[in-house]
Motif scaffolding. Sequence first.
Motif, PDB file in Angstrom:
ATOM      1  N   ASN A 124     -11.054  22.492   7.745  1.00 55.77           N
ATOM      2  CA  ASN A 124     -11.958  21.855   8.419  1.00 55.77           C
ATOM      3  C   ASN A 124     -12.868  23.291   9.037  1.00 55.77           C
ATOM      4  N   ILE A 127     -13.184  22.723  13.391  1.00 54.51           N
ATOM      5  CA  ILE A 127     -11.444  23.687  14.366  1.00 54.51           C
ATOM      6  C   ILE A 127     -11.380  24.904  14.049  1.00 54.51           C
ATOM      7  N   ARG A 133      -6.017  23.787  13.002  1.00 56.62           N
ATOM      8  CA  ARG A 133      -6.604  23.305  12.431  1.00 56.62           C
ATOM      9  C   ARG A 133      -5.363  22.356  11.149  1.00 56.62           C
TER      10      ARG A 133
END
Length: 256
Positions: A124, A127, A133
Motif C-alpha cells: 500500500n 502508508i 505497512r
Amino acid sequence: MTRAELKEFLDEKADFYEQNWFIESDPISIPHRFTKKEDIEIAGFLSATIAWGQRKTIINNANKLMKWMDESPHDFVMNASGADLQPLENFVHRTFNGSDLLFFIEGLKKLYENHGGLEGTLGNPKIPTAKERISDFKRKFFEPEHLKRTQKHVSDPMKGSSAKRINMFLRWMVRSPKKGVDFGIWKNLSPKDLMLPLDVHTATQGRKFKLLKRKQNDWKAVEEITQSLQKLDLTDPVKYDFALFGIGAHEKLNSQ
C-alpha cells in the motif's frame, strides 16, 4: 576499503549471485513455478513464512504445501472446501503447524476479499514507511478469529522485529525481474522503498563491512544497514541482499 571500493566489490558480488542458478536452492524457487500474479504472491508469501531452518527442508515443505493446494494456490485460497482443507491439518514446519496454516488460508482469503489482497496491504503506497505497512498488514491479516499463537508467525517491526521473512517476500515481489530472480509484479512500490532482509548472514557481513554497528538483529538494525546500503545505491539498496547473503552463506571472506 573506501566507500567507492566497497561499492565496486559489493556490486560485483550482487551481480554474481543474482542469477538464475541462485533460484534452485532458494525458497524463491516455489513461486517461480507459477505465472499468474496471485499464484506467485500467495506461493511466495507462504514459502517466505516458513523460510527458517534448513533451506532443503523449507523447499521440500513448501513444495508439499503447493501439492496439497492442487498447484493453484489462489484458487485454493478462495474456493477450498472443508474436504480440501482437511489434509492441511497435518502440515508441520518447525513451530508452524496445521492450525496455523488453516488460519493463514482464511486470512489470505479475507485479504483478497476485503483489502485488495497481499499487494493492497503490504504494498500500500499510501502508508509512508515499510515499518508502518508491515504492521498495518499484520493487523488486517489477523482480523478473522484466530489462535493467539498464530500471530507469532507474522512479524511486527513496531515491536522491534527485523521482519526478515516479510522483507524478503517484499524483495521478491517488488524488485525488477531483469536478472530473472525477483518478480517485479508489484508496481505500487519501488525498490527504493524496500528494507534489507536481515538474517545471520547479512547481519554478520554487514558488520564486517562496517555497514552495521548495532549488535542486535532487530528493526533498528534493519533501518541502519538499509540506510548504509542506500549510500551505495539509493534506487535499489536491497540488491545487496544477494551480495551479503551470498558471501555469508557461500564464501569464507574477511572484509580486509
